[in-house]
Enzyme design. Structure first.
Site, PDB file in Angstrom:
ATOM      1  N   SER A 156       0.993  -1.262   0.227  1.00 17.30           N
ATOM      2  CA  SER A 156      -0.223   0.021  -0.065  1.00 17.30           C
ATOM      3  C   SER A 156       0.864   1.387  -0.041  1.00 17.30           C
ATOM      4  O   SER A 156       1.735   1.386  -0.852  1.00 17.30           O
ATOM      5  CB  SER A 156      -0.908  -0.104   1.142  1.00 17.30           C
ATOM      6  OG  SER A 156      -2.007   0.927   1.226  1.00 17.30           O
ATOM      7  N   ASP A 214      -8.224  -5.210  -6.306  1.00 19.58           N
ATOM      8  CA  ASP A 214      -7.589  -4.270  -5.301  1.00 19.58           C
ATOM      9  C   ASP A 214      -7.757  -2.794  -5.757  1.00 19.58           C
ATOM     10  O   ASP A 214      -7.297  -2.422  -6.855  1.00 19.58           O
ATOM     11  CB  ASP A 214      -6.162  -4.581  -5.137  1.00 19.58           C
ATOM     12  CG  ASP A 214      -5.591  -3.501  -3.910  1.00 19.58           C
ATOM     13  OD1 ASP A 214      -6.170  -2.642  -3.703  1.00 19.58           O
ATOM     14  OD2 ASP A 214      -4.430  -3.969  -3.809  1.00 19.58           O
ATOM     15  N   HIS A 269      -7.058  -5.872  -1.261  1.00 16.38           N
ATOM     16  CA  HIS A 269      -6.151  -5.059  -1.032  1.00 16.38           C
ATOM     17  C   HIS A 269      -5.276  -5.471   0.456  1.00 16.38           C
ATOM     18  O   HIS A 269      -4.142  -5.200   0.479  1.00 16.38           O
ATOM     19  CB  HIS A 269      -6.495  -3.722  -0.444  1.00 16.38           C
ATOM     20  CG  HIS A 269      -5.436  -2.702  -0.170  1.00 16.38           C
ATOM     21  ND1 HIS A 269      -4.598  -2.239  -1.155  1.00 16.38           N
ATOM     22  CD2 HIS A 269      -5.156  -1.943   0.953  1.00 16.38           C
ATOM     23  CE1 HIS A 269      -3.488  -1.262  -0.709  1.00 16.38           C
ATOM     24  NE2 HIS A 269      -3.918  -1.209   0.473  1.00 16.38           N
TER      25      HIS A 269
END
Length: 285
Positions: A156, A214, A269
């Site tokens: 991320s 994602d 994610h």
């Protein structure tokens, strides 16, 4: 970041029903195994203390309280590599959508001429807050282990910091092989930045993984001037396996994850290559 933070995950069916199988062959088992390995390193960066990352030597942890940037440096004496892992953020949606989304000229240690490269203001601030610590500790390790390679990794927001960190490290230590592994990395900079990353590291040393739909990698739209760098490795269907990962072409392959509509922070994610991100303390033992 906890799965409970994934505000959009309940709005979409799982697995993603529109994803089609790519009839071309997947990736090699060696590349797949590396993706799994560095997913775990990235996941370990979320732990308060990662005492033995993947069973290896912890060199140091680094933290900046103002920017909330955190990560660690580990050394794997079997594989002869030094791993720099950056943690993601529990407030990634706020970071991606607030005023920090403005692009700012890239300035980082070792990079003398970034040209027209611009990056997310918040990402650059976060990396800059720990850059001197990371580079000084890596330098000490390379003096003691000059034949070791460098790995930069993160999930991320951590992936964006790793991408800036990787080119900063490569420019600072040009004779060292530097590889970049990111997972669920949002768009980090403009087209000139993506070109700079590919030029400095070379696409064969860049592994930007995206898990099915994602939504974070495409959460910042291209229309704001952002552009992904190569090389995307898209797990386009379940279950995770070498046959279900596609090596994409360029940074914005229309047949890669960019073909999926962005749904923000969601379940894909938070799980990469079977690893529940931030939820498995055993990666630090």
């Amino acid at each position: 970041m906890n799965i409970s933070d994934s505000s959009n995950s309940s709005e979409w069916p799982w697995p993603w029903p529109w994803t089609r199988h790519d009839q071309r062959k997947g990736i090699s088992k060696d590349v797949y195994d590396d993706l799994v390995r560095y997913t775990k390193y990235s996941s370990g960066a979320y732990q308060i203390l990662c005492a033995r990352p993947m069973g290896n030597q912890l060199v140091t942890q680094f933290t900046d309280l103002i920017s909330s940037t955190h990560g660690y440096i580990a050394r794997d004496d079997t594989r002869k590599e030094i791993v720099v892992a950056f943690r993601g953020s529990q407030n990634i949606s706020h970071i991606l959508l607030d005023s920090n989304v403005i692009l700012t000229p890239l300035q980082a240690p070792g990079i003398d001429d970034a040209g027209d490269a611009r990056v997310h203001t918040g990402f650059l601030f976060a990396f800059s807050s720990v850059a001197s610590t990371v580079l000084s500790r890596v330098e000490l390790q390379l003096k003691e282990y000059p034949d070791y390679g460098l790995i930069c990794t993160g999930h991320s927001l951590g992936g964006s910091l790793a991408s800036i960190g990787a080119i900063s490290l490569k420019c600072s230590f040009p004779g060292v092989l530097v590889k970049l592994f990111t997972f669920g990395q949002p768009r980090t900079g403009n087209k000139a930045f993506s070109t700079l990353v590919e030029t400095i590291l070379e696409p064969c040393n860049i592994f930007r993984a995206v898990h099915s739909f994602d939504g974070v990698p495409t959460m910042i739209p291209i229309k704001l001037g952002y552009h992904h760098h190569a090389t995307e490795y898209w797990q386009f269907t379940e279950p995770p396996s070498p046959d279900h990962v596609k090596e994409c072409s360029g940074g914005e392959d229309p047949d890669g994850s960019a073909s999926m509509p962005s749904t923000g922070i969601n379940l894909p994610h938070m799980v990469y290559f079977g690893q529940p991100i931030s939820q498995d303390p055993t990666v630090c033992l």
